[in-house]
Design an enzyme around this catalytic site. Structure first.
Site, short mmCIF file in Angstrom:
data_model
loop_
_atom_site.label_atom_id
_atom_site.label_comp_id
_atom_site.label_asym_id
_atom_site.label_seq_id
_atom_site.Cartn_x
_atom_site.Cartn_y
_atom_site.Cartn_z
N ASP A 351 0.84 -1.20 0.00
CA ASP A 351 0.00 0.00 0.00
C ASP A 351 0.88 1.26 0.00
OD1 ASP A 351 -2.77 1.16 0.47
OD2 ASP A 351 -1.72 1.97 2.21
N GLU A 380 1.75 -0.14 -4.86
CA GLU A 380 0.75 0.84 -5.28
C GLU A 380 1.46 2.16 -5.56
OE1 GLU A 380 -3.47 2.75 -3.73
OE2 GLU A 380 -1.81 2.51 -2.32
#
Length: 638
Positions: A351, A380
């Protein structure tokens, strides 16, 4: 106070509440023996946490940093059994932490003993296990372009164990009427439906974080973790997670853990008693990120802008971790490796990767891939320019301009996702509208050092639901045809394969709706063929046929791409290798289109017919080809 203490001791150990009924010498003896019984427990209570809780022998990097936490624990001198060398002891300004580094090289699986002493006297000991690794653990194969990744928001997928919907040690309680609250989905619910995922054609499961998130509200998404060594009790236990991994592997499927390096939740136990002031970024206290990731490489940036991007907190409830702090970096690295080894993982999705200190996250990534050379990690990197995204992939020539290498094997193709957001509504093409957007995305593939390791997707848990944008099966079929046949690793979002919608305009909770049938009280069960309504069946049947076909197609997994400029909103490309060739035709026009095949001779070569993998229709490629509006062919060439 002495009398009360004696009374408490006698009561605690079953001698009643009237110690005076015993003679004075007997009372003294009982009190003394009781104190000796309690003393080790009182001292052990001083050691509240040990992390990692255990480790593994024969790791490539033998250095292990064990964090001990307890009241004033840093006052002790530490030694360890079996002649294991202690190579470093770090004390911080917080006396409740002690970081002890040992060298485990050539130490077999065994139980070590840490001894804590004060003034040369042993105060207490702690057993610490080095476990045996699985055979060939270091050589595990990560997820790759042969896989179909299925993204699950576990709280909203299926409730396999209603008894853990609420637990005594977690704050937020289950309420399915609250779009932004806990609904009760759990690990058992995922396990119960693995055969459904396999029938769809999925080969890897990416679940949003399952570690404890003890926020008082909005904790269902899991990105504000409060304990990164513990599965959230509302999802199950650590053993349940191990079972999920095992059940996936029995089905020849893979498990991807969603790892968060950038931040923890404000309820994390370490945030409440920071090891060091700079364990998190402080301004002092809170300052929000400006989210401008371009400051990570902009040669003209101001340092203050970069600081607020990298050091600023993502949101106020998520304190921003300082990966430039060696203790933080080591803690995160070991935690990640511990989960790989413990849960037998096949990959990470990381993330907010590009919000981290870029030198720190590079070291984190390299340490993991050094230990597991074939392990995959997708970061990400939510940017809207291919060069900027390619900067973050391992061995990027763009990053090399600034002497930077992230060592990150995979990034996410957000520019392709951007095109999906409106392209199928653009029926009348022009210079930069229509299916040309998809074509143009692939013209920049040369920027990426490993184009087959790009994650391609039409949506995820943070974006607008694809079926909310288009609300028709034809658009879904065109999008999934692309996802299934272009280069890279395809990822789909739970429920889209049955036509699930959700409006991000109403908040993230609405794009994370409950999967129908995941709860016993649901009016119908879309996990089963008999339970699906007509619309769900149409979506699922198409998806299942497409993705199961893809499973065995190496020409799609790692073949080359040949694409042609779209004409009349019709896009044609080929995936080919030495043995096979597949021709994909997508008509994004709202009218039927007829085209001459001679233009595609470079891809067709000597092939004369093609069979559509979904419909089974045979197409004569020596004649003009007509394709219906808003439709696609995937033609296996013969």
């Amino acid at each position: 106070m002495k009398a009360n203490f004696t009374l408490d001791l006698f009561s605690k150990f079953g001698f009643g509440s009237k110690p005076q009924r015993f003679s004075k010498p007997l009372r003294f003896l009982i009190t003394t023996l009781t104190l000796f019984t309690l003393l080790p427990n009182q001292l052990l209570a001083q050691l509240q946490k040990t992390e990692p809780p255990f480790w593994y022998s024969n790791m490539k990097n033998p250095e292990l940093q064990v964090m001990f936490y307890g009241k004033d624990i840093s006052k002790y001198t530490v030694s360890v059994s079996d002649n294991v060398p202690i190579t470093g002891v770090t004390k911080t300004e917080n006396p409740n932490y002690l970081f002890v580094t040992i060298d485990t090289k050539n130490i077999p699986a065994t139980q070590l003993t840490f001894t804590f002493s004060e003034k040369s006297k042993t105060k207490f000991t702690h057993k610490y296990e080095l476990k045996q690794r699985r055979k060939d653990s270091a050589l595990r194969q990560g997820f790759d372009s042969s896989d179909l990744v299925y993204l699950i928001m576990p709280d909203r997928f299926a409730n396999g164990n209603p008894s853990n919907d609420n637990t005594s040690n977690t704050k937020e309680k289950s309420d399915r009427n609250n779009d932004h609250g806990r609904h009760g989905g759990d690990i058992d619910g995922i396990i119960d439906n693995l055969d459904y995922l396999k029938s769809l054609g999925a080969t890897a499961v990416w679940s949003t974080p399952l570690c404890e998130d003890n926020d008082a509200r909005g904790s269902y998404h899991g990105y504000a973790q409060s304990d990164v060594y513990k599965i959230d009790a509302r999802y199950g236990t650590n053993d349940d997670y191990l079972k999920l991994s095992s059940e996936l592997h029995k089905r020849d499927m893979k498990l991807i853990l969603d790892y968060v390096t950038n931040h923890w939740g404000a309820e994390h136990w370490m945030i409440k008693d920071l090891p060091t002031y700079d364990w998190v970024h402080q301004f002092p206290g809170y300052a929000q990120s400006n989210y401008r990731m371009t400051t990570q490489f902009d040669p003209n940036k101001s340092e203050i802008d970069k600081k607020y991007c990298v050091d600023g907190w993502f949101v106020k409830s998520m304190p921003d971790l300082n990966q430039a702090n060696p203790l933080v970096l080591k803690y995160l690295t070991q935690n990640a490796i511990w989960w790989i080894e413990y849960a037998d993982l096949d990959g990470f999705r990381v993330d907010t990767y590009s919000y981290c200190d870029k030198e720190g996250i590079s070291k984190w990534t390299k340490a993991i891939t050094d230990e597991y050379p074939h392990f995959n990690i997708v970061g990400e990197v939510w940017m809207h320019d291919q060069a900027q995204m390619a900067y973050w992939q391992k061995d990027s020539k763009i990053g090399a301009i600034q002497n930077y290498n992230s060592y990150l094997p995979s990034v996410m193709d957000f520019t392709l996702h951007d095109a999906f957001g409106n392209v199928f509504n653009e029926n009348e093409p022009n210079w930069d509208r229509g299916i040309i957007k998809v074509y143009e995305n692939f013209t920049n593939d040369f920027l990426y050092p490993n184009i087959n390791s790009i994650l391609v997707f039409a949506e995820n848990h943070d974006t607008q639901r694809f079926n909310q944008i288009y609300k028709n099966l034809d658009s879904y079929k065109m999008a999934m045809t692309l996802i299934a046949t272009v280069r890279g690793i395809p990822q789909i979002y739970y429920g889209s394969e049955i036509g699930m919608q959700g409006d991000k305009g109403k908040g993230d909770g609405d794009i994370r709706r409950d999967f129908p049938g995941g709860w016993n009280s649901d009016p119908h069960n879309a996990f089963t063929s008999s339970g699906r309504n007509e619309t769900e069946k149409a979506y699922f049947d198409f998806s299942s046929k497409l993705f199961n076909w893809r499973k065995s197609k190496s020409v799609i997994h790692n073949g080359k791409t040949l694409q042609f400029l779209p004409e009349n909103n019709v896009y044609v490309y080929f995936r080919y290798n030495e043995k096979e060739s597949v021709m994909v035709v997508i008509n994004n026009s709202d009218k039927a289109q007829t085209f001459k095949t001679a233009r595609f001779a470079e891809g067709l070569k000597d092939f004369t017919t093609g069979t559509d993998v979904v419909s089974g229709k045979s197409v004569d490629l020596e004649q003009d080809v007509t394709i219906e509006p808003k439709s696609a062919y995937i033609l296996e060439l013969k």
